[in-house]
Enzyme design. Structure first.
Site, short mmCIF file in Angstrom:
data_model
loop_
_atom_site.label_atom_id
_atom_site.label_comp_id
_atom_site.label_asym_id
_atom_site.label_seq_id
_atom_site.Cartn_x
_atom_site.Cartn_y
_atom_site.Cartn_z
N GLU A 127 0.81 -1.22 0.00
CA GLU A 127 0.00 0.00 0.00
C GLU A 127 0.84 1.27 0.00
OE1 GLU A 127 -3.74 0.06 0.24
OE2 GLU A 127 -3.31 -1.91 -0.61
N HIS A 148 -4.82 1.81 7.05
CA HIS A 148 -3.40 2.08 6.79
C HIS A 148 -2.78 2.62 8.07
CE1 HIS A 148 -4.62 2.77 2.35
NE2 HIS A 148 -4.00 1.61 2.44
N CYS A 169 -2.96 11.52 3.52
CA CYS A 169 -3.28 10.63 2.39
C CYS A 169 -2.99 11.31 1.06
CB CYS A 169 -4.75 10.24 2.42
SG CYS A 169 -5.14 8.87 3.51
#
EC number: 3.5.3.23
Length: 446
Positions: free
Chosen positions: A176, A252, A370
């Site tokens: 990720e 995450h 993000c």
């Protein structure tokens, strides 16, 4: 001799198909806003405004372009035939979820674009990039090829930059990107410690793992990235995220922790073995003591941390400490707002808090952290990049006008099948690659 270096932030420019399809199981905000009407224009302008505020403060602020969506090549690969209008009609009728997936603007969250290792850490003293395969989610698994082209168009000088392909797109090597990676150091130009956080050990079924939501990052993927980047054991720490945190919606690690310099700001439930993680970092950290800023569940319950995205904030150096750039939602959750007031008075490196409005992104589960990919660059490397993507006053004005000219102010799920939307996107992106000086990076341009 240690070279002077800066940490540049490369934010994802929100794409014209920004919408709320609720595609991300495990991302509470994404699922809770499913089928809401989105405002792509407002989303892109909010992102640009955040970039501009940081650029105005003197931070090096870059831009990563959005991807072409809907992605017709993916639909063709899935067996949809005919011209583009016919393909869009067919997929909208057969399976609207697939159409939503290939129309997602999720590439705006560039913390997932790649993992980046600075030249001070790597064996060949180049900056290394590996695009994330994002194999856990179909709509994101189709991003890495264009991400790789974008990164090569920006960081093209092979004497300074090394580019690797994404890892094999299977769950055992689910990666990720930088959302599960942070770097700690005494100074940006000094060798540092890269913290790789994983959710499960793919080849060990008896190892701890979440039960409700999937773990998207594997230890195997994190170790592979470290090998590709030429990191020795002195420069890498591998830590397992607390499975209970993943099941609480922390999909995450950047939803529960953020690091900068020698400071790690994290929730007490972030790591499975907190004491070992801190000890491993300190053992490898040279030239500085680790400043661990720990937030307890009493101060901020994990549910409030997820709701506010307290830890999905940017932690940035200032002249007299560090700035925490938080989403506006942090002031809407009482425990978090109270904690932030206490934080700036406490004896920690974090001396200031600023609020940023990224509500359109937050509704899909993406805060300030993000939206950015961090790239540490020394002066020579910074000089070698494509400067067309570095935000200036002139570029900000030009991109603002570009967004206002090409983006819709409303987009629903039904609009994704509109063939005019695809035409609008391609026209906009073709113009954007010219503005940023990227050359041909999209499938429709090749």
């Amino acid at each position: 001799m240690v070279k002077h270096a800066v940490e540049a932030n490369f934010d994802g420019l929100v794409g014209p198909t920004h919408n709320y399809a609720g595609l991300s199981w495990g991302n509470v905000a994404s699922k809770s806003n499913v089928n809401a009407v989105a405002n792509p224009r407002e989303a892109a302008l909010q992102g640009l405004a955040k970039m501009k505020r940081l650029a105005d403060r003197g931070y090096v602020q870059g831009i990563l372009p959005p991807h072409e969506r809907p992605h017709i090549p993916t639909l063709r690969a899935l067996g949809f035939e005919g011209n583009e209008r016919q393909i869009l009609e067919a997929v909208a009728k057969a399976d609207p979820t697939i159409l939503a997936a290939v129309s997602s603007a999720s590439c705006m969250w560039t913390a997932n674009a790649a993992t980046v290792s600075p030249s001070a850490d790597t064996a060949d003293h180049r900056v290394h990039f590996t695009p994330a395969n994002l194999s856990a989610k179909f709509h994101r698994s189709i991003e890495h090829q264009v991400t790789g082209r974008s990164l090569k168009a920006i960081f093209g000088d092979e004497s300074y930059f090394a580019h690797h392909p994404a890892l094999p797109s299977v769950s055992h090597f689910g990666d990720e990107g930088a959302a599960n990676h942070t770097r700690l150091c005494s100074r940006y130009g000094e060798p540092g410690v890269e913290l790789f956080v994983y959710g499960q050990v793919a080849f060990n079924e008896s190892a701890p793992a979440p039960g409700k939501y999937p773990a998207r990052q594997t230890l195997e993927a994190s170790r592979a990235i470290a090998r590709l980047h030429g990191l020795t054991d002195r420069h890498a720490v591998f830590a397992q995220q607390n499975p209970a945190a993943i099941d609480a919606g922390v999909f995450h690690n950047d939803v529960i922790a953020v690091g900068n310099g020698n400071c790690l700001f994290y929730h007490e439930q972030a790591f499975l073995d907190e004491a070992r993680v801190l000890a491993d970092i300190q053992e490898r950290l040279t030239g500085a003591e680790l400043e661990a800023v720990r937030v307890s569940s009493t101060q901020v319950p994990i549910e409030d941390a997820v709701a506010s995205y307290l830890f999905n904030s940017q932690l940035l150096n200032t002249a007299d400490g560090m700035l925490l750039a938080v989403p506006g939602e942090c002031r809407e959750v009482a425990s978090v707002s109270r904690y932030l007031d206490e934080l700036v008075k406490a004896d920690t490196p974090i001396t200031a808090v600023e609020v940023f409005d990224v509500k359109q992104s937050m509704r899909n589960g993406g805060g300030p952290a993000c939206l950015r990919l961090r790239v540490v660059l020394n002066d020579d490397e910074l000089h070698a990049i494509n400067r067309g993507v570095i935000l200036t006053d002139a570029l900000y004005e030009r991109l603002t006008s570009w967004v206002e000219a090409h983006y819709r102010d409303q987009l629903s799920q039904q609009d994704l099948a509109d063939p005019m939307l695809l035409e609008e996107v391609r026209k906009a992106l073709d113009e954007l690659t010219g503005i940023l000086g990227l050359g041909s990076i999209y499938d429709f341009q090749l």
